[in-house]
Enzyme design. Structure first.
Site, PDB file in Angstrom:
ATOM      1  N   ARG A 138      49.610  -6.367 -18.749  1.00 46.56           N
ATOM      2  CA  ARG A 138      49.852  -6.556 -17.313  1.00 46.56           C
ATOM      3  C   ARG A 138      51.370  -6.509 -17.146  1.00 46.56           C
ATOM      4  O   ARG A 138      52.087  -7.389 -17.656  1.00 46.56           O
ATOM      5  CB  ARG A 138      49.275  -7.868 -16.805  1.00 46.56           C
ATOM      6  CG  ARG A 138      49.705  -8.160 -15.379  1.00 46.56           C
ATOM      7  CD  ARG A 138      48.865  -9.224 -14.707  1.00 46.56           C
ATOM      8  NE  ARG A 138      47.598  -8.687 -14.296  1.00 46.56           N
ATOM      9  CZ  ARG A 138      46.828  -9.230 -13.329  1.00 46.56           C
ATOM     10  NH1 ARG A 138      47.217 -10.305 -12.692  1.00 46.56           N
ATOM     11  NH2 ARG A 138      45.680  -8.681 -12.990  1.00 46.56           N
ATOM     12  N   HIS A 165      45.645  -0.436 -11.059  1.00 46.17           N
ATOM     13  CA  HIS A 165      44.809  -1.543 -11.545  1.00 46.17           C
ATOM     14  C   HIS A 165      43.414  -0.974 -11.845  1.00 46.17           C
ATOM     15  O   HIS A 165      42.429  -1.255 -11.152  1.00 46.17           O
ATOM     16  CB  HIS A 165      44.730  -2.631 -10.457  1.00 46.17           C
ATOM     17  CG  HIS A 165      44.294  -3.967 -10.950  1.00 46.17           C
ATOM     18  ND1 HIS A 165      43.935  -4.216 -12.255  1.00 46.17           N
ATOM     19  CD2 HIS A 165      44.154  -5.166 -10.299  1.00 46.17           C
ATOM     20  CE1 HIS A 165      43.594  -5.488 -12.385  1.00 46.17           C
ATOM     21  NE2 HIS A 165      43.721  -6.085 -11.223  1.00 46.17           N
ATOM     22  N   GLN A 168      40.165  -3.173 -12.276  1.00 43.26           N
ATOM     23  CA  GLN A 168      39.689  -3.678 -10.996  1.00 43.26           C
ATOM     24  C   GLN A 168      38.841  -2.612 -10.291  1.00 43.26           C
ATOM     25  O   GLN A 168      37.745  -2.892  -9.796  1.00 43.26           O
ATOM     26  CB  GLN A 168      40.887  -4.068 -10.121  1.00 43.26           C
ATOM     27  CG  GLN A 168      40.502  -4.599  -8.769  1.00 43.26           C
ATOM     28  CD  GLN A 168      39.866  -5.983  -8.840  1.00 43.26           C
ATOM     29  OE1 GLN A 168      40.435  -6.884  -9.410  1.00 43.26           O
ATOM     30  NE2 GLN A 168      38.687  -6.135  -8.255  1.00 43.26           N
ATOM     31  N   ASP A 260      43.707  -6.082   0.298  1.00 46.13           N
ATOM     32  CA  ASP A 260      44.442  -6.752  -0.785  1.00 46.13           C
ATOM     33  C   ASP A 260      45.632  -7.462  -0.142  1.00 46.13           C
ATOM     34  O   ASP A 260      45.924  -7.238   1.057  1.00 46.13           O
ATOM     35  CB  ASP A 260      44.896  -5.692  -1.817  1.00 46.13           C
ATOM     36  CG  ASP A 260      45.599  -6.290  -3.032  1.00 46.13           C
ATOM     37  OD1 ASP A 260      45.501  -7.515  -3.263  1.00 46.13           O
ATOM     38  OD2 ASP A 260      46.279  -5.518  -3.757  1.00 46.13           O
ATOM     39  N   CYS A 300      40.156  -7.803  -4.113  1.00 48.55           N
ATOM     40  CA  CYS A 300      40.311  -7.982  -5.560  1.00 48.55           C
ATOM     41  C   CYS A 300      40.593  -9.429  -5.918  1.00 48.55           C
ATOM     42  O   CYS A 300      40.372  -9.834  -7.056  1.00 48.55           O
ATOM     43  CB  CYS A 300      41.405  -7.068  -6.082  1.00 48.55           C
ATOM     44  SG  CYS A 300      42.978  -7.268  -5.228  1.00 48.55           S
ATOM     45  N   ARG A 328      34.299  -7.718 -13.236  1.00 43.63           N
ATOM     46  CA  ARG A 328      35.485  -7.510 -14.087  1.00 43.63           C
ATOM     47  C   ARG A 328      35.096  -7.759 -15.549  1.00 43.63           C
ATOM     48  O   ARG A 328      35.498  -7.020 -16.439  1.00 43.63           O
ATOM     49  CB  ARG A 328      36.611  -8.491 -13.695  1.00 43.63           C
ATOM     50  CG  ARG A 328      37.193  -8.299 -12.292  1.00 43.63           C
ATOM     51  CD  ARG A 328      37.953  -7.007 -12.161  1.00 43.63           C
ATOM     52  NE  ARG A 328      38.987  -6.880 -13.179  1.00 43.63           N
ATOM     53  CZ  ARG A 328      40.205  -7.436 -13.099  1.00 43.63           C
ATOM     54  NH1 ARG A 328      40.555  -8.114 -12.030  1.00 43.63           N
ATOM     55  NH2 ARG A 328      41.084  -7.265 -14.069  1.00 43.63           N
TER      56      ARG A 328
END
Ligand code: CP
Ligand code: NVA
Length: 352
Positions: A138, A165, A168, A260, A300, A328
């Site tokens: 990340r 991402h 996701q 988001d 998300c 996930r």
């Protein structure tokens, strides 16, 4: 450096995944799901072909339905997680997923120093490839993810960079598939910032042959290169990719409305300015009313109620945010299995 033939178990069947078969039908004794060509890293949704993306969802659905059959699939595998940004869902779903597959997870907190600051990324990559089996990253800079993927011979997974991402987006499309079935008929609308999540959703929609509309304020659209790449993939799958600047036009008739945060990790200094700019893109019950009958709401997470989404929407029965979060886990297990050859080490339950 890439080693496409790293794991002979990943030698795959030529035919595309049989998406129409149920998990029950696929549970033929000894059958392992395999993809049309080996996947070496997941740095971007664009690392996947449409068949690979469909295969990952198929494997994720199988892992979700029959977790016990994969308990030892990653036995002996060591996986390191380097995180430069905070995380709740991603860290815990990777760690829990790795342990539930029999592997071992090591978390390295990079919150106070960026990867590559103390020594070159290439040296880190050449150390890591001699110690462990895979890296989960990340990061702020996407080049940190692609750099480690380039220099190491072990698989690298992007667990969020400023650019994308992908884990996701795969979980989100598994959720859409569970809700609507045929992804080629799904119209997903994303409203808000044209950020990392938007980028991965556009590329995922392109790969799955879905229809995506991204609605952003002027100046906050997704990167032009991502739009171009998504449209190029879409030309082969029948997907459509639209970017508009009107939130109502974006949401009109959508099967799923996704948003988001307005200020992503690293953009905290812009929070106030963005709150003003994105105000018209709040997912309120009034905006949501323009979506199709039976539309679902997606996020998300983490979410800011009263900012990008009203509580009346995210906490309504139409919200599938916790299904996304659950998926996930299953999708990341599928990614790890595919990258580390674990699908072939599945132990199917025998029915006599
Ligand atoms: N959606 C997501 O990636 O959540 P975290 O930032 O908590 O990992
Ligand atoms: N766009 C957000 C996603 C968080 C999961 C961020 O990058 O902070």
């Amino acid at each position: 450096m890439k080693f496409p033939d790293r794991d002979p178990e990943l030698k795959c069947k030529e035919e595309p995944p049989m998406a129409t078969r149920s998990v029950e039908e696929k549970n033929l004794v000894g059958e392992a799901i395999a993809m049309p060509s080996p996947l070496t890293d997941l740095t971007s949704m664009a690392d996947l072909t449409p068949a690979m993306a469909a295969g990952l969802l198929e494997l994720a659905a199988l892992v979700k339905a029959r977790p016990a059959e994969f308990r030892q699939a990653l036995a002996g595998k060591q996986i390191v997680l380097f995180f430069e940004k905070p995380s709740f869902r991603t860290r815990l779903t990777f760690e829990s997923g790795i342990y539930s597959l029999g592997g071992h997870a090591m978390f390295v907190d990079q919150l106070t120093s960026r990867i590559g600051e103390r020594e070159p990324i290439s040296d880190m990559a050449h150390n890591l490839e001699r110690w462990v089996d895979a890296l989960v990253l990340r990061t702020f800079a996407h080049s940190t993810v692609t750099g480690l993927a380039e220099y190491s011979s072990i698989p690298v997974i992007n667990a969020l960079s400023d650019y994308e991402h992908p884990c996701q987006a795969l979980a989100d499309f598994l959720t859409l598939q569970e809700k609507f079935g045929d992804l080629t008929k799904v119209h997903l609308t994303y409203v808000g910032d044209g950020n990392n999540v938007a980028h991965s959703l556009m590329l995922a929609a392109a790969l799955f042959g879905s229809h995506i509309t991204v609605g952003t304020p002027k100046g906050y659209e997704p990167q032009a290169g991502v739009l171009e790449l998504a449209r190029k993939i879409a030309a082969g799958t029948g997907a459509t990719i639209q970017v508009v600047n009107d939130p109502v036009a974006a949401v009109q008739g959508a099967d799923a409305v996704y948003t988001d945060v307005w200020a992503s990790m690293g953009q905290e200094a812009e929070t106030l300015e963005r709150a003003r700019i994105f105000h018209a893109f709040r997912v309120t019950p009034e905006l949501y009313a323009h979506a199709a009958e039976g539309a679902v709401f997606m996020h998300c997470l983490p979410a800011h109620r009263g900012e990008e989404v009203e509580a009346a929407v995210i906490d309504s029965p139409a919200s599938v945010v916790f299904d996304q979060a659950e998926n996930r886990l299953h999708v990341q297990k599928a990614i790890l299995l595919q990258l580390l050859g674990g699908a072939a080490r599945r132990q199917p339950a025998r029915s006599f």
